[in-house]
Motif scaffolding. Structure first.
Motif, PDB file in Angstrom:
ATOM      1  N   SER A  57       0.883  -1.100   0.061  1.00 24.26           N
ATOM      2  CA  SER A  57      -0.019   0.115  -0.157  1.00 24.26           C
ATOM      3  C   SER A  57       0.966   1.310   0.174  1.00 24.26           C
ATOM      4  N   PRO A  58       0.452   2.306  -0.416  1.00 21.15           N
ATOM      5  CA  PRO A  58       1.183   3.620  -0.438  1.00 21.15           C
ATOM      6  C   PRO A  58       1.535   4.166   1.151  1.00 21.15           C
ATOM      7  N   ALA A  59       0.857   3.578   2.110  1.00 20.22           N
ATOM      8  CA  ALA A  59       1.107   4.090   3.309  1.00 20.22           C
ATOM      9  C   ALA A  59       2.358   3.174   4.016  1.00 20.22           C
ATOM     10  N   LEU A  60       2.225   1.844   3.438  1.00 20.31           N
ATOM     11  CA  LEU A  60       3.540   0.937   3.764  1.00 20.31           C
ATOM     12  C   LEU A  60       4.730   1.437   3.274  1.00 20.31           C
ATOM     13  N   ALA A  61       4.541   1.944   1.740  1.00 21.46           N
ATOM     14  CA  ALA A  61       5.706   2.065   0.974  1.00 21.46           C
ATOM     15  C   ALA A  61       6.334   3.550   1.661  1.00 21.46           C
ATOM     16  N   ASP A  62       5.425   4.292   2.034  1.00 17.70           N
ATOM     17  CA  ASP A  62       5.861   5.643   2.854  1.00 17.70           C
ATOM     18  C   ASP A  62       6.709   5.231   4.094  1.00 17.70           C
ATOM     19  N   PHE A  63       5.839   4.336   4.828  1.00 18.21           N
ATOM     20  CA  PHE A  63       6.986   3.847   6.105  1.00 18.21           C
ATOM     21  C   PHE A  63       8.193   3.369   5.503  1.00 18.21           C
ATOM     22  N   ILE A  64       8.322   2.765   4.589  1.00 21.14           N
ATOM     23  CA  ILE A  64       9.536   1.955   4.341  1.00 21.14           C
ATOM     24  C   ILE A  64      10.485   3.012   3.835  1.00 21.14           C
ATOM     25  N   ARG A  65      10.025   4.239   3.169  1.00 20.69           N
ATOM     26  CA  ARG A  65      10.919   5.194   2.715  1.00 20.69           C
ATOM     27  C   ARG A  65      11.591   5.706   3.916  1.00 20.69           C
ATOM     28  N   ARG A  66      10.824   6.435   5.194  1.00 24.38           N
ATOM     29  CA  ARG A  66      10.988   7.017   6.099  1.00 24.38           C
ATOM     30  C   ARG A  66      11.861   6.187   7.361  1.00 24.38           C
ATOM     31  N   TYR A  67      11.703   4.912   7.431  1.00 21.49           N
ATOM     32  CA  TYR A  67      12.293   4.103   8.430  1.00 21.49           C
ATOM     33  C   TYR A  67      13.691   4.027   8.255  1.00 21.49           C
ATOM     34  N   PRO A  68      14.535   4.242   9.414  1.00 24.52           N
ATOM     35  CA  PRO A  68      16.147   4.445   9.215  1.00 24.52           C
ATOM     36  C   PRO A  68      16.656   2.965   8.724  1.00 24.52           C
ATOM     37  N   TRP A  69      15.914   1.837   8.891  1.00 22.53           N
ATOM     38  CA  TRP A  69      16.586   0.344   8.742  1.00 22.53           C
ATOM     39  C   TRP A  69      18.080  -0.006   9.247  1.00 22.53           C
ATOM     40  N   PRO A  70      18.136   0.095  10.675  1.00 25.88           N
ATOM     41  CA  PRO A  70      19.367  -0.013  11.198  1.00 25.88           C
ATOM     42  C   PRO A  70      20.017  -1.250  10.745  1.00 25.88           C
ATOM     43  N   GLY A  71      19.041  -2.374  10.395  1.00 20.98           N
ATOM     44  CA  GLY A  71      19.587  -3.713  10.089  1.00 20.98           C
ATOM     45  C   GLY A  71      20.000  -3.935   8.598  1.00 20.98           C
ATOM     46  N   ASN A  72      19.599  -2.754   7.884  1.00 21.10           N
ATOM     47  CA  ASN A  72      20.062  -2.648   6.279  1.00 21.10           C
ATOM     48  C   ASN A  72      19.263  -3.378   5.751  1.00 21.10           C
ATOM     49  N   LEU A  73      19.553  -4.047   4.398  1.00 27.85           N
ATOM     50  CA  LEU A  73      19.018  -4.964   3.329  1.00 27.85           C
ATOM     51  C   LEU A  73      18.627  -6.144   4.077  1.00 27.85           C
ATOM     52  N   ARG A  74      19.262  -6.805   4.932  1.00 32.24           N
ATOM     53  CA  ARG A  74      18.818  -7.970   5.531  1.00 32.24           C
ATOM     54  C   ARG A  74      17.638  -7.739   6.487  1.00 32.24           C
ATOM     55  N   GLN A  75      17.468  -6.682   7.092  1.00 31.29           N
ATOM     56  CA  GLN A  75      16.479  -6.442   7.924  1.00 31.29           C
ATOM     57  C   GLN A  75      15.154  -6.279   7.116  1.00 31.29           C
ATOM     58  N   LEU A  76      15.343  -5.392   6.266  1.00 31.91           N
ATOM     59  CA  LEU A  76      14.156  -5.340   5.261  1.00 31.91           C
ATOM     60  C   LEU A  76      13.794  -6.490   4.558  1.00 31.91           C
ATOM     61  N   ASP A  77      14.559  -7.501   4.107  1.00 33.03           N
ATOM     62  CA  ASP A  77      14.283  -8.746   3.256  1.00 33.03           C
ATOM     63  C   ASP A  77      13.574  -9.613   4.435  1.00 33.03           C
ATOM     64  N   ASN A  78      14.354  -9.695   5.555  1.00 28.74           N
ATOM     65  CA  ASN A  78      13.600 -10.616   6.574  1.00 28.74           C
ATOM     66  C   ASN A  78      12.238 -10.332   6.931  1.00 28.74           C
ATOM     67  N   LEU A  79      12.058  -8.883   6.885  1.00 33.12           N
ATOM     68  CA  LEU A  79      10.567  -8.447   7.152  1.00 33.12           C
ATOM     69  C   LEU A  79       9.675  -8.973   5.963  1.00 33.12           C
ATOM     70  N   LEU A  80       9.876  -8.649   4.995  1.00 37.26           N
ATOM     71  CA  LEU A  80       9.208  -8.798   3.787  1.00 37.26           C
ATOM     72  C   LEU A  80       8.914 -10.289   3.550  1.00 37.26           C
ATOM     73  N   ARG A  81       9.914 -11.301   3.992  1.00 39.67           N
ATOM     74  CA  ARG A  81       9.691 -12.781   3.960  1.00 39.67           C
ATOM     75  C   ARG A  81       8.718 -13.119   5.120  1.00 39.67           C
ATOM     76  N   THR A  82       8.779 -12.530   6.220  1.00 43.73           N
ATOM     77  CA  THR A  82       7.834 -12.776   7.214  1.00 43.73           C
ATOM     78  C   THR A  82       6.530 -12.465   6.878  1.00 43.73           C
ATOM     79  N   LEU A  83       6.441 -11.257   6.176  1.00 48.82           N
ATOM     80  CA  LEU A  83       4.767 -10.816   6.028  1.00 48.82           C
ATOM     81  C   LEU A  83       4.294 -11.651   4.791  1.00 48.82           C
TER      82      LEU A  83
END
Length: 626
Positions: free
Chosen positions: A535-561
């Protein structure tokens, strides 16, 4: 089973007398009769010649593709049986042993009975034995002690199972052998489990461009190696299967190319997909009811697919079945660069360094995607068809990393495998060696690595002649190697040998549109075939979140969802775990923003609210208060 001693059963059999029913297992008795019919003597037999090294190597190369896919399961089987004193043996479809590894205490005994690479263990050569008899019958076989036809093999017990590809072609056999008193039903089950895992990987590899139907009585087993699997082409013709599916349906391998999807399910492929998508549905066959799921072919490259940032046309296109052959390969080569959102020219710079035989040093925060970058580099290089061998210097215990890298000769240390081990450096010959987390390499090993970089000569532990290697080096670390040199934890000479032109992989938060990176990762994990979008709302959150775990953190989150939601779901911030929702950056929609969004959705407040990931009542409240 008869209580008659096995020695007496053998005597009666070879004297031409009657053998009491059930005195030995039926597969063993049938094998004895086949061997006797061939005139094979049970006593002293001329030792067959062992294949010369070149011929053996040719046989190993002929089976290299499936052996590579089988390696994880074979290694796991070895780890599970070695402490009990057993050996693991892999033979080809002709019964010739290709590989053997096992406990040192049993290897000498195995050598005395010729359980060695290059030896022929067909039933018509060696009599009743697990490898040869399994190849004849096509079934899993256990042969204990004196159940072997040849007298000389009575000191062995062995259990083996054939390995088939998804078209029913015989590839070889997997065997565990050991002392009769130590090898039993547990080892037979372990072999059969390993074969199931191997055949699952073979099925995945062979059916990537096909529609896969999985079914099982229990829906919880649909993602396990035990489930039944069939694969159909775009016309609905059956092209691949596993044994569980054929057994459940009462079919044999001749059904391939003859059976159609509609004949099994009562629906055409298109009708099934329109009704059920890739969700779980019911499949009735032969009076039995199964839970079933139809999975689309592997996805084509990113350039051929719509964006996953949610829009109705994109969502409809995402649900269309993909059928490009070898789709995953094309995605691997084309997609990884897009998934990484690399700085302009970085991959090309790394490729030029690699082609010039200059070590590539990749720096970056933990989780920034250094391994993905190296995979993309390897795929873009002239060595894409050669091995990419990765060694994580931080994950291997310090006492083992030297043998892991350089290999060892037979008898180099207690517990060393017979025939030694090649080591990662020699495995990478002709290709690329990736030394991940090189900043954690022990100081004692850094000097040896430096010599290899300078001389390209690998000398294994335990001595022996050195071997020249043709390798390209890529190293990566999250540490500041300059600081490590200053602190005395990293050799300065190795640092300057590696640090010709270091490349820094920026953290995820500095790579432009992180939401588009997320969309690309979702594609990679198969969301398009399930109609799952952001959704645009989640896309906006993803853009503004700092992602301290970098690509690995993002990838793990998406696989879980993806694992947690149903098909055709629009992912919103409400799907995030509570820890992330609590960290969600504050967002305030002005009245103008909300009115504009309402206009975009034709005045449909429910649609506008869904686009923001909020309820309709919350949307009206914000519109009123804005």
């Amino acid at each position: 089973m008869s209580s008659l001693p096995l020695a007496e059963v053998r005597r009666r059999f070879f004297d031409g007398g009657d053998v009491p029913e059930n005195s030995v297992p039926q597969p063993i008795l049938h094998s004895w009769r086949r061997c006797l019919g061939l005139g094979l003597p049970a006593g002293r037999l001329r030792q067959p010649e062992r294949l010369d090294p070149n011929t053996l190597q040719q046989r190993q190369q002929a089976s290299a593709d499936w052996l590579q896919l089988a390696k994880p399961a074979i290694d796991a089987l070895f780890d599970s049986v070695v402490d009990d004193g057993h050996v693991v043996i892999v033979a080809d479809a002709d019964g010739v042993i290709l590989n053997q590894m096992g406990h040192p205490a049993f290897l000498d005994r195995a050598e005395r009975v010729a359980l060695l690479p290059g030896m022929d263990w067909r039933e018509d050569v060696r009599g009743t034995n697990a490898i040869g008899t399994a190849l004849v019958t096509g079934n899993a076989v256990r042969v204990r002690g004196s159940e072997h036809y040849l007298e000389r093999n009575r000191q062995l017990s062995c259990t083996a199972s054939t390995i088939l590809d998804p078209q029913g072609r015989l590839l070889g056999a997997l065997d565990v052998s050991g002392l009769p008193r130590k090898l039993g039903e547990a080892q037979q089950l372990q072999v059969m489990t390993a074969v199931r895992h191997i055949e699952q990987r073979l099925f995945d590899e062979h059916s990537r461009s096909l529609h896969e139907l999985r079914f099982a009585p229990d829906p919880a087993t649909l993602a396990t190696p035990r489930c039944a699997r069939l694969a159909f082409d775009d016309d609905g013709v059956l092209r691949a299967a596993n044994r569980a599916a054929l057994a459940a349906l009462g079919l044999d391998w001749h059904c391939l190319g003859q059976t159609r999807f509609a004949g099994l399910s009562g629906l055409s492929l298109e009708h099934w997909l329109s009704r059920h998508g890739s969700g779980i549905a019911s499949l009735r066959h032969g009076g039995r009811l199964y839970s079933a799921s139809l999975l689309p072919p592997r996805l084509p490259s990113l350039s051929e697919r719509p964006s996953l940032l949610h829009s109705e046309p994109a969502a409809r296109a995402a649900r269309r079945p993909a059928s490009a052959p070898h789709a995953e390969n094309s995605h691997d080569k084309v997609g990884r660069k897009q998934d990484l959102a690399l700085p302009a020219g970085m991959l090309d710079t790394a490729r030029r360094l690699l082609e010039a035989d200059i070590p590539v040093l990749v720096l970056g925060e933990t989780g920034a995607g250094k391994e993905r970058f190296v995979q993309a580099l390897h795929a873009a290089s002239s060595r894409a068809a050669a091995p990419l061998v990765a060694v994580n210097c931080a994950a291997i215990p310090e006492g083992l990393i030297e043998s892991e890298l350089f290999g060892y000769e037979e008898g180099a240390f207690t517990g060393a495998r017979r025939q030694g081990a090649r080591g990662r450096l020699r495995e990478a010959d002709g290709g690329v060696l990736f030394l991940d987390e090189i900043g954690d390499m022990p100081m004692s090993l850094q000097a040896r690595l430096l010599r290899v970089l300078q001389e390209r000569l690998v000398v294994p532990l335990g001595g022996g002649g050195g071997q020249k290697v043709d390798i390209r080096i890529v190293a990566a670390t999250h540490r500041d190697l300059g600081d490590e040199v200053a602190a005395g934890r990293f050799r300065a000479d190795l640092y300057y040998r590696l640090c010709h032109y270091p490349l820094t992989l920026p953290p995820l938060r500095e790579r432009g549109d992180v939401a588009q990176i997320a969309a690309n990762l979702l594609l990679q994990h198969g969301s398009a075939g399930r109609g799952i979008t952001l959704s645009p709302a989640l896309a906006d959150f993803i853009r503004r979140y700092p992602w301290p775990g970098n690509l690995r953190q993002l990838d793990n989150l998406l696989r879980t969802l993806l694992a947690l939601v149903d098909d055709d779901t629009v992912l919103t911030p409400d799907h995030l775990p509570a820890t992330l929702r609590a960290a969600q950056p504050a967002q305030r929609q002005t009245a103008n923003t909300l009115h504009s969004l309402l206009q975009q959705h034709g005045g449909n407040a429910s649609a506008a609210a869904r686009a923001l990931g909020i309820s309709r009542s919350t949307f009206y409240r914000r519109l009123r208060d804005g």
